[in-house]
Design an enzyme around this catalytic site. Structure first.
Site, PDB file in Angstrom:
ATOM      1  N   CYS A 330       0.837  -1.198   0.000  1.00 34.50           N
ATOM      2  CA  CYS A 330       0.000   0.000   0.000  1.00 34.50           C
ATOM      3  C   CYS A 330       0.880   1.261   0.000  1.00 34.50           C
ATOM      4  CB  CYS A 330      -0.967  -0.037   1.170  1.00 34.50           C
ATOM      5  SG  CYS A 330      -2.406   1.036   0.938  1.00 34.50           S
ATOM      6  N   HIS A 427      -3.631  -5.958   1.182  1.00 31.20           N
ATOM      7  CA  HIS A 427      -3.347  -6.275   2.583  1.00 31.20           C
ATOM      8  C   HIS A 427      -3.885  -7.665   2.913  1.00 31.20           C
ATOM      9  CE1 HIS A 427      -2.176  -2.193   3.872  1.00 31.20           C
ATOM     10  NE2 HIS A 427      -3.165  -1.741   3.121  1.00 31.20           N
TER      11      HIS A 427
END
Length: 485
Positions: A330, A427
């Site tokens: 991310c 994630h």
């Protein structure tokens, strides 16, 4: 008829979240339909819900403890700190803007309607709602307009159990002091107390319980000993993820100032064959790391500046030169590219900054936040797993042609020509045992695979049994009030 009880703390980090999770599992095992609820949470470690929003990671764990899917009503107001005096405000799962602390204090009364709306809706589909407070009700300077503690308890008519933390010392003062500073109306909402994190023989605190009961008039629900298996459960606070020695495969994680969605670390931290080292400010990245994992960030550009200020950019280049591997997730993925452009000032003011330059990609910040739960295929092995995305920004460039993940038929991620530097927006990948074993094996890890998800459920069962042994759950349940519909 649905009942509700609220767990408040005599201070921050007294263990409210774990107590609620344990109670949720315990009462669920008794056959009750249980739902967790936290009116307001402040955390950059969020979970994506099945109804397309985001809530605090602790409430997602509590939902799991209750055998339920996480939904936005479990945490209707989520604050995600972006800078020293401001936070992104998420209401019922959706971003509504960014407010400074002083402006948010003025805005809180307007959020009570959303909080009560979510609480009412949640209570319509269960037997028991276990509510978690935030911080401490003793912060009476914040009482006006409060939606997180006594303000909510008053508005919803929910009784309170106060939890103190004996591990930090001064627990008698915590409980008795809270009684002393609260106005009578709030004091009367507290029906009992419990002592958490006791080390040693709990009977040694019998005189302490007597003193608290005498000075407050509140009955004790018990003294809860330290729960040794808490490390096996996903952490909401990065401070709860401790560096630990594994069997020699070292993962170094620079602790970013605005670290976000670091649940990627939980499976690695729980795996006994992995040596996780959280690198604090002022410390160099260790020269013997096998993998440097750069986690997510709530403020990528400012965290990148701090990354350089720590000298970690120099350490990272040396790590790659020595043959080490790098994974950015991310915000960490965005940092690894050539540039990050923020034309709309999403993170402060319009600017374009140089990235770390280890991936041939560029990122453009966009106003829209991407939230999704995804089925993912790890291309090198074909392993199928689930992951989630929660980010702003779009990343493109030549190194995305070497994507290593497939998300619903679309390639995602990037890696350098030599394969030593990789990044992605997904994630939660390491929670999948097969992926974790395959990925780390590809980096030279030779340890045995740890069953992470099974370990989480085993720890929740152990936590429920722990509370059943040391808390009077029958009395606690009797204190719960019916929810008015």
């Amino acid at each position: 008829m649905t009942k509700a009880i609220m767990i408040q703390g005599a201070g921050s980090n007294v263990g409210k979240s774990l107590v609620v999770a344990g109670l949720a599992r315990a009462f669920t095992r008794q056959g009750l339909r249980v739902a967790p609820f936290k009116p307001q949470n402040m955390s950059n470690n969020a979970a994506v819900t099945i109804d397309g929003g985001e809530i605090g990671r602790a409430q997602a764990l509590q939902a799991r403890a209750a055998g339920r899917d996480p939904i936005v009503d479990m945490n209707p107001v989520l604050l995600k700190p972006e800078r020293e005096r401001g936070a992104q405000v998420i209401v019922q799962g959706k971003r509504t803007g960014t407010l400074k602390a002083r402006d948010y204090a003025k805005h809180k009364p307007h959020l009570m309607a959303a909080v009560l709306d979510s609480f009412k809706r949640l209570s319509e589909e269960c037997d028991l709602v276990i509510v978690e407070g935030a911080g401490s009700p003793a912060e009476i300077n914040l009482r006006a307009g409060d939606i997180a503690n006594m303000g909510f308890a008053e508005a919803a008519g929910v009784p309170v159990v106060l939890v103190g933390d004996i591990d930090r010392g001064g627990v008698i003062a915590q409980i008795v002091g809270t009684h002393a500073v609260l106005p009578v109306s709030d004091r009367d909402r507290i029906r009992a107390f419990a002592i958490n994190k006791f080390r040693g023989d709990p009977s040694l605190f019998d005189d302490g319980l007597t003193e608290i009961e005498t000075r407050t008039g509140w009955p004790s629900l018990g003294v809860i000993p330290w729960f040794d298996e808490a490390w096996r459960l996903p952490a909401e606070d990065i401070m709860d993820i401790r560096s630990h020695a594994g069997d020699g495969f070292k993962v170094a994680v620079p602790k970013l100032r605005r670290i976000a969605n670091f649940d990627d670390l939980d499976p690695l931290n729980a795996d006994p064959s992995v040596d996780v080292q959280i690198v604090q400010s002022g410390q160099p990245l260790p020269g013997d790391a096998d993998l440097v994992l750069i986690p997510g960030s709530k403020s990528t550009i400012s965290d990148l500046a701090d990354f350089r200020a720590q000298g970690w950019d120099i350490d990272l280049v040396a790590h790659v030169r020595r043959g080490g591997h790098v994974l950015g997730i991310c915000g960490g993925y965005q940092m690894l590219g050539k540039t990050i452009a923020d034309p709309d000032g999403i993170e402060g003011f319009p600017q374009t900054v140089d990235g770390l330059g280890l991936l041939d990609v560029t990122t453009v910040m966009t106003p829209e936040k991407h939230l999704s739960l995804n089925q993912v295929r790890y291309l090198p092995t074909g392993d199928v797993l689930t992951g989630y995305e929660i980010h702003v920004g779009r990343t493109e460039g030549p190194d995305t042609n070497a994507a290593w993940l497939d998300v619903r038929g679309a390639r995602q991620g990037a890696q350098s020509a030599d394969g030593r530097v990789q990044g992605c927006y997904l994630h939660g990948l390491f929670a999948a045992d097969n992926f974790r074993a395959s990925y780390l094996s590809g980096l030279g890890h030779k340890g045995q695979s740890y069953q992470f998800e099974a370990g989480v459920d085993a720890a929740l069962d152990a936590l429920a049994a722990h509370l059943e042994r040391h808390m009077d759950l029958r009395q606690l349940l009797s204190l719960a009030n019916p929810v008015a519909h």
